[in-house]
Motif scaffolding. Structure first.
Motif, PDB file in Angstrom:
ATOM      1  N   ASN A 199       0.871  -1.160   0.013  1.00 27.23           N
ATOM      2  CA  ASN A 199       0.077  -0.006   0.301  1.00 27.23           C
ATOM      3  C   ASN A 199       0.876   1.255  -0.132  1.00 27.23           C
ATOM      4  O   ASN A 199       0.373   2.469   0.003  1.00 27.23           O
ATOM      5  N   VAL A 200       2.044   1.187   0.124  1.00 27.18           N
ATOM      6  CA  VAL A 200       2.837   2.328   0.359  1.00 27.18           C
ATOM      7  C   VAL A 200       3.058   3.047  -1.034  1.00 27.18           C
ATOM      8  O   VAL A 200       3.136   2.443  -2.214  1.00 27.18           O
ATOM      9  N   LYS A 201       2.886   4.333  -0.952  1.00 26.54           N
ATOM     10  CA  LYS A 201       3.029   5.184  -2.210  1.00 26.54           C
ATOM     11  C   LYS A 201       4.260   5.535  -2.653  1.00 26.54           C
ATOM     12  O   LYS A 201       5.230   5.128  -1.931  1.00 26.54           O
ATOM     13  N   MET A 202       4.568   5.401  -3.792  1.00 32.98           N
ATOM     14  CA  MET A 202       6.046   5.876  -4.451  1.00 32.98           C
ATOM     15  C   MET A 202       6.753   6.911  -3.950  1.00 32.98           C
ATOM     16  O   MET A 202       7.816   6.766  -3.570  1.00 32.98           O
ATOM     17  N   MET A 212       9.797   4.307   3.918  1.00 26.48           N
ATOM     18  CA  MET A 212       9.612   2.818   3.934  1.00 26.48           C
ATOM     19  C   MET A 212      10.824   1.954   3.886  1.00 26.48           C
ATOM     20  O   MET A 212      11.050   1.112   4.825  1.00 26.48           O
ATOM     21  N   VAL A 213      11.714   2.280   3.032  1.00 23.33           N
ATOM     22  CA  VAL A 213      13.112   1.946   2.777  1.00 23.33           C
ATOM     23  C   VAL A 213      13.983   2.152   4.261  1.00 23.33           C
ATOM     24  O   VAL A 213      14.590   1.248   4.936  1.00 23.33           O
ATOM     25  N   GLY A 251       9.937  16.761  -7.104  1.00 27.58           N
ATOM     26  CA  GLY A 251       8.552  17.178  -7.424  1.00 27.58           C
ATOM     27  C   GLY A 251       7.927  16.425  -8.252  1.00 27.58           C
ATOM     28  O   GLY A 251       6.616  16.225  -8.131  1.00 27.58           O
ATOM     29  N   MET A 252       8.545  15.628  -9.219  1.00 19.51           N
ATOM     30  CA  MET A 252       7.694  14.557  -9.885  1.00 19.51           C
ATOM     31  C   MET A 252       7.286  13.494  -9.111  1.00 19.51           C
ATOM     32  O   MET A 252       6.019  13.071  -9.354  1.00 19.51           O
ATOM     33  N   ALA A 253       8.117  13.131  -8.036  1.00 18.88           N
ATOM     34  CA  ALA A 253       7.523  12.233  -7.160  1.00 18.88           C
ATOM     35  C   ALA A 253       6.184  12.774  -6.239  1.00 18.88           C
ATOM     36  O   ALA A 253       5.398  11.907  -6.122  1.00 18.88           O
ATOM     37  N   ASN A 258      14.917   6.400 -10.983  1.00 19.33           N
ATOM     38  CA  ASN A 258      14.942   5.167 -11.750  1.00 19.33           C
ATOM     39  C   ASN A 258      13.640   4.483 -11.484  1.00 19.33           C
ATOM     40  O   ASN A 258      12.894   3.999 -12.442  1.00 19.33           O
ATOM     41  N   VAL A 259      13.327   4.379 -10.348  1.00 22.45           N
ATOM     42  CA  VAL A 259      12.399   3.495  -9.764  1.00 22.45           C
ATOM     43  C   VAL A 259      10.736   4.210 -10.098  1.00 22.45           C
ATOM     44  O   VAL A 259       9.940   3.419 -10.755  1.00 22.45           O
TER      45      VAL A 259
END
Length: 477
Positions: free
Chosen positions: A93-96, A102-103, A328-330, A368-369
């Motif tokens: 469920n974690v958002k990108m 989370m890491v 900002g994209m994330a 990259n992810v």
């Protein structure tokens, strides 16, 4: 009987029976899967498969270890159930945008587990009575490093989650002497605890002192250095796990811990080089944090605003467009919109590439992810050293929320805190379009002269909405 003694006793009991052959073979298979899975992480196309392969290897290693252990199976099963209940939903469920947090958190849990194992080993040996010296040293090393990693990772999580301020929080000149003093005290307590027959208060002192060190080391490190900190703490967790494996005579823990420790150390060094900073300098207290706006130095600056329509026209008639993604994209979850926009540009004969800075975002490989999630071709992702010479030949560079990694002050302003840090040479492009919500600064908390240059125009708003609007305009052309 200690956990170490249990494994030895179980091994002796196996003798030359079937398990004496099966367990080592299972470990070898697990190690091979670890390494093969790790090799798959070199590219987005094979990363998912690599993760699954390594996960299978870990499952085999855990299963082989359980064959050796004579312990309370009810507690083991309970631990597996609780871990699964907490871990699987969290990971799914974690958002990108929250992946760095989370890491950091999962890494910290690993360090905390190792610290608890060291404490349990102390208790089960009655304070290291009649225990080999190498086991004592490995256990106390695991206790110190595991505790530092756990508490340091919690602070990193707090900063990334904005529970704690992203700016450096320190004690000034006394910070480093205090950190060193606490570390020395932790080592002294570890020596006393390892002499044999010492009270449990000494191992508790080791864990507490190391915990304070972990907190005080990470608090003064600013947001700009968080990717390096996450990688460093990851390496520390791996090394502590390897030490715990040595103490428990568990080959799987030794190998897995060394793989994590080695890869984390290499990555930490690479990222420090990418920032032109030494690891000790980062640990000594980084720079960074959020800042509402540029510093008021008395110099009047003006920015050129643009619209989605004008941006679309500029890019549609370009021969090459380079996209520079940042945090900002994330935040805007704009990676899919960016991929759609790139497809429209490519349909018009425009070549689109992505420039990836090693420390863009909040964790190693963050951009990259995100782009891999949007199924962006791996061949289109260009590392800094491979793309920098192309900016001077590029018609339009689209910067999406990347601040510090595009700041030309790193090249030409000796007074800048990021002076000397390798950056993406975005300012050399013929035209630069910057997508930002506001004129706020990045993690380093400093102004970016790029935004005020004659060849730069600003498209203000949510990155995902702005990119989508540009795409709509491209369709109309």
């Amino acid at each position: 009987m200690s956990g170490h003694a249990e494994i030895l006793a179980a091994t002796d009991t196996l003798g030359t029976g079937p398990l004496a052959v099966i367990v080592p073979v299972l470990y070898i298979i697990a190690f091979a899967l670890f390494i093969y899975g790790l090799s798959g992480l070199t590219g987005p196309k094979t990363a998912v498969r690599g993760n699954w392969i390594a996960a299978v290897g870990m499952a085999i290693a855990v299963g082989a270890t359980l064959l050796l252990v004579q312990a309370n199976w009810l507690l083991i099963i309970l631990g597996l159930v609780v871990g699964t209940i907490l871990g699987v939903p969290s990971a799914r469920n974690v958002k990108m945008t929250q992946m760095p947090q989370m890491v950091a958190l999962f890494n910290g849990v690993g360090g905390g587990a190792v610290a608890l194992i060291a404490w349990a080993e102390f208790r089960n040996t009655d304070g290291f009575v009649d225990t080999a010296v190498y086991i004592v040293i490995a256990t106390m090393f695991a206790a110190i490093v595991g505790s530092i990693s756990f508490w340091g990772s919690l602070i990193a999580f707090g900063k990334l989650q904005e529970i704690l301020p992203g700016r450096p929080i320190g004690l000034g000149r006394v910070q480093q002497p205090l950190n060193l003093l606490l570390l020395v005290l932790a080592v002294v307590a570890a020596v006393v605890a390892g002499l044999g027959g010492a009270g449990e208060i000494w191992v508790i002192a080791v864990l507490v002192l190391a915990a304070v060190v972990g907190v005080l080391v990470v608090l003064p490190i600013g947001g700009a250095d968080m990717p390096v900190v996450i990688s460093l703490l990851n390496a520390m967790t791996g090394l502590s796990a390897a030490a715990a494996g040595l103490a428990l005579n568990n080959t799987a823990m030794i190998v897995a811990g060394m793989i994590v420790g080695a890869s984390g150390s290499i990555l930490t060094n690479q990222m420090a080089v990418a920032m032109n900073r030494t690891i000790p300098a980062i640990v000594a207290g980084g720079f960074g944090g959020t800042q509402a706006a540029a510093a008021d130095d008395g110099v009047e600056r003006t920015v050129t605003s643009t619209s989605a329509a004008d941006a679309a026209i500029q890019m549609a008639y370009a021969s090459q467009v380079i996209v520079v993604p940042g945090y900002g994209m994330a935040v805007a979850q704009a990676q899919h919109a960016v991929k759609d926009m790139a497809k429209l540009l490519e349909s018009k004969g425009v070549e689109v590439k992505y420039a990836i800075h090693p420390v863009a975002g909040r964790m190693p490989g963050h951009m990259n992810v995100l782009l891999a999630e949007a199924d962006v071709s791996y061949d289109a992702l260009k590392e800094m050293d491979d793309i920098n010479d192309e900016f001077s030949r590029t018609d339009v560079t689209l910067v999406i929320g990347a601040n510090d990694v595009t700041n030309p002050a790193a090249r030409n302003d000796p007074s800048s805190p990021i002076y000397g840090m390798p950056i993406l040479n975005v300012d050399e492009s013929r035209n630069v379009i910057v997508l930002k919500r506001s004129m706020g600064s990045g993690f380093a908390g400093i102004d970016n002269p790029l935004f005020f240059m004659d060849n730069t125009s600003m498209l203000f708003g949510d990155a995902k909405q702005s990119v989508s609007q540009v795409s709509e305009e491209l369709k109309a052309l």
